[in-house]
Design an enzyme around this catalytic site. Structure first.
Site, mmCIF file in Angstrom:
data_model
loop_
_atom_site.group_PDB
_atom_site.id
_atom_site.type_symbol
_atom_site.label_atom_id
_atom_site.label_comp_id
_atom_site.label_asym_id
_atom_site.label_seq_id
_atom_site.Cartn_x
_atom_site.Cartn_y
_atom_site.Cartn_z
ATOM 1 N N GLU A 160 -10.361 2.281 4.398
ATOM 2 C CA GLU A 160 -10.000 3.531 3.730
ATOM 3 C C GLU A 160 -11.226 4.139 3.016
ATOM 4 O O GLU A 160 -11.445 5.355 3.078
ATOM 5 C CB GLU A 160 -8.899 3.188 2.738
ATOM 6 C CG GLU A 160 -8.334 4.300 1.939
ATOM 7 C CD GLU A 160 -7.309 3.700 0.965
ATOM 8 O OE1 GLU A 160 -6.321 3.101 1.439
ATOM 9 O OE2 GLU A 160 -7.517 3.801 -0.244
ATOM 10 N N LYS B 145 -4.932 -6.537 3.226
ATOM 11 C CA LYS B 145 -4.834 -5.400 2.319
ATOM 12 C C LYS B 145 -6.231 -5.017 1.818
ATOM 13 O O LYS B 145 -6.578 -3.836 1.731
ATOM 14 C CB LYS B 145 -3.925 -5.746 1.126
ATOM 15 C CG LYS B 145 -3.904 -4.716 0.006
ATOM 16 C CD LYS B 145 -3.383 -3.370 0.483
ATOM 17 C CE LYS B 145 -2.984 -2.402 -0.605
ATOM 18 N NZ LYS B 145 -3.912 -2.103 -1.657
ATOM 19 N N SER C 7 0.830 -1.200 0.000
ATOM 20 C CA SER C 7 0.000 0.000 0.000
ATOM 21 C C SER C 7 0.866 1.253 0.000
ATOM 22 O O SER C 7 1.909 1.294 0.640
ATOM 23 C CB SER C 7 -0.891 0.000 1.241
ATOM 24 O OG SER C 7 -1.769 1.092 1.169
ATOM 25 N N HIS D 66 -8.007 -3.295 4.627
ATOM 26 C CA HIS D 66 -7.381 -1.967 4.748
ATOM 27 C C HIS D 66 -8.047 -1.001 3.756
ATOM 28 O O HIS D 66 -8.415 0.122 4.108
ATOM 29 C CB HIS D 66 -5.877 -2.096 4.460
ATOM 30 C CG HIS D 66 -5.179 -0.811 4.130
ATOM 31 N ND1 HIS D 66 -5.266 -0.209 2.900
ATOM 32 C CD2 HIS D 66 -4.405 0.012 4.885
ATOM 33 C CE1 HIS D 66 -4.567 0.912 2.901
ATOM 34 N NE2 HIS D 66 -4.037 1.066 4.101
ATOM 35 N N ASN D 67 -8.223 -1.444 2.534
ATOM 36 C CA ASN D 67 -8.842 -0.572 1.531
ATOM 37 C C ASN D 67 -10.309 -0.300 1.866
ATOM 38 O O ASN D 67 -10.805 0.798 1.617
ATOM 39 C CB ASN D 67 -8.728 -1.199 0.151
ATOM 40 C CG ASN D 67 -7.319 -1.116 -0.401
ATOM 41 O OD1 ASN D 67 -6.356 -0.939 0.354
ATOM 42 N ND2 ASN D 67 -7.167 -1.251 -1.701
#
Ligand code: 2AM
Length: 479
Positions: free
Chosen positions: A192, A185, A130, A188-189
């Protein structure tokens, strides 16, 4: 014979190129390969003086250039290209070699690839990376999955090229086996997405309810960035809002088409959450908000759908409202992270990954887009209680939300009465109230299900499964 390069990168578009340069700048000899040779040549031509590169043409030459066990990073577009490249290189590799996939792969693909390659004696490390182009070059947040053994050989190199948090800690950890890295990941996105949507709603409220200009709102975000909301996203929000469009002299945010895309990882986060039965309503609303924004056909309704009468606030009222929005944003953000970490915990449980949630929070402190000051608090909370289900179980976060809740409620109520859409704020608050509630209407739902479909229910006062004879004398039978 074994080559001299400690790592190789194939797929030298901008992410691959920058990652290769990052390895080289950190003293590693890097073998280079790309389907189209021109990219390899260009890299050496422009950046060859940054470190030791071994440019190769054929797949065989590339593999031969690597010291053993070989470490080979694939940086191609996630999907079929990844399988094509694995298919090309795997036959050339030997027992103990490591293939690293740095693309945004779906974790189920990573699990499949890991399994297939493991059977051939090859380690496969699906790795979330990232931080975009800049992160790839200067230090990304790195989320590797794969075997312990592969991390022992790869970890020190990743630690070197990763971002460093303010305390100097590298923003990388061995997340867990097979698809764990890509799963984290993905989530995480998703987090976000929620973070960005919440900021967007805060902006809209300051604009439409407080009546502030983008430049003034930028100043407010700058102030917020000196407090508990301090983060990369808040910082860049101020930059974007204060930018003036060169062509028109208008605020930049007013000339950008208000249609956002929702690609891969954000959508996957919600899809997987549904599969795992994890309520990620804030993240889901963020994905749906982007979806709504993109439906020009639906939004044609803006011409004829009525809203409430506009009401403008006085200067003092507006300032007080802005402070309330900060509280609402912070409380909603805690909920969004709670939901995201719950999903990681559920994935970890489902797939046996044994993910350290506190370590995950700590590697998002640098390199990636989240980079929020309060990640330290999340790490601390999980260190104290590793099995904690959601951040709201932490007394510190619970107290902060309790302190914020009156303002949070006022902000959501104001949004509703003034007709400003705040789906993520509202979803976060509803989630909080659902967790708080002693009784939920799920009892009624169970009653309805038993009525129309004899689905049975359980009772609060004794064990067993029951059905009521709704069509008859309404007595209860144990089933
Ligand atoms: P190219 O330069 O030859 O197009 C991003 O698209 C990167 O992935 C590029 O380096 C591209 O190589 C590479 N790539 C995409 N599809 C590929 C495939 N099927 N096989 C090998 N490389 C591929």
């Amino acid at each position: 014979m074994s080559g001299t390069a400690q790592i190789g990168v194939t797929g030298l578009a901008v992410m691959g190129r920058n990652l290769a340069r990052n390895f080289a700048r950190n003293g590693y000899t890097v073998a280079l390969h790309n389907r189209t040779a021109a990219r390899t040549r260009e890299l050496v031509e422009h950046f060859g003086d940054e470190g030791d590169f071994v440019a190769t043409g054929s797949a065989e030459d590339f593999v031969a250039a690597l010291e053993r066990p070989r470490r080979l990073v694939i940086m191609v577009k996630a999907g079929e290209a990844t399988d094509a490249v694995i298919g090309e290189f795997a036959p050339l590799l030997e027992n103990g070699d490591v293939i690293i996939d740095g693309g945004n792969a779906h974790f189920e693909d990573t699990r499949r690839r890991e399994r297939e390659l493991r059977e051939r004696g090859i380690h496969f490390v699906g790795t979330g990376i990232s931080g975009g182009e800049e992160g790839a070059l200067d230090g990304p947040s790195i989320m590797p999955g794969g075997s312990e053994e592969s991390y022992a050989s790869l970890g020190p190199m990743l630690e070197k090229i990763s971002a460093k948090a303010k305390d100097g800690a590298p923003c990388v950890t061995h997340v867990g086996p097979d698809g764990a890295g890509h799963f984290v990941k993905m989530t995480h996105n998703g987090i976000e997405y929620a973070d960005m949507q919440l900021i967007g709603e805060a902006y809209q409220l300051l604009r439409d309810v407080a009546g502030y200009s983008p430049a003034r709102i930028a100043d407010i975000f700058r102030t917020w960035n000196t407090g508990r909301l301090e983060s990369y996203l808040i910082e860049i929000t101020a930059e974007v809002l204060s930018h003036v469009d060169g062509a028109t002299g208008k605020p930049f945010v007013d000339v950008v088409l208000d249609r956002a895309e929702q690609k891969g990882t954000g959508r996957w986060t919600v899809q997987i959450a549904l599969d795992l039965g994890v309520p990620v309503s804030g993240i889901a609303e963020a994905v749906f908000a982007r979806s709504v924004s993109g439906h020009a056909d639906l939004r044609d309704a803006s011409r004829h759908l009525a809203g409430p009468a506009a009401r403008t606030l006085g200067e003092d009222e507006a300032a007080a409202f802005a402070d309330r929005v900060e509280q609402a944003l912070y409380a909603s953000k805690i909920v969004a992270y709670t939901q995201g970490f719950h999903e990681i915990a559920a994935g970890s449980e489902q797939y046996g990954w044994n993910i350290d949630l506190g370590a995950v929070a700590s590697i998002w402190r640098g390199g990636c887009i989240i980079r929020a000051a309060f990640l330290d608090r999340i790490t601390g909370a999980y260190e104290a209680r590793p099995r904690m289900v959601g951040l709201l179980a932490d007394r510190g976060f619970a107290e902060e939300i309790a302190a914020a809740q009156d303002d949070w409620r006022t902000v959501v109520a104001t949004a509703v009465t003034q007709g400003v859409p705040t789906p993520a704020f509202a979803a976060a608050l509803a989630y909080y109230d659902s967790l708080r509630a002693e009784r939920l209407p799920a009892a009624l739902t169970q009653g309805q299900r038993d009525y129309f479909g004899a689905h049975t229910y359980r009772r609060t006062d004794r064990d067993g499964t029951f059905h009521t004879l709704w069509g008859g004398d309404r007595t209860e039978v144990e089933s």
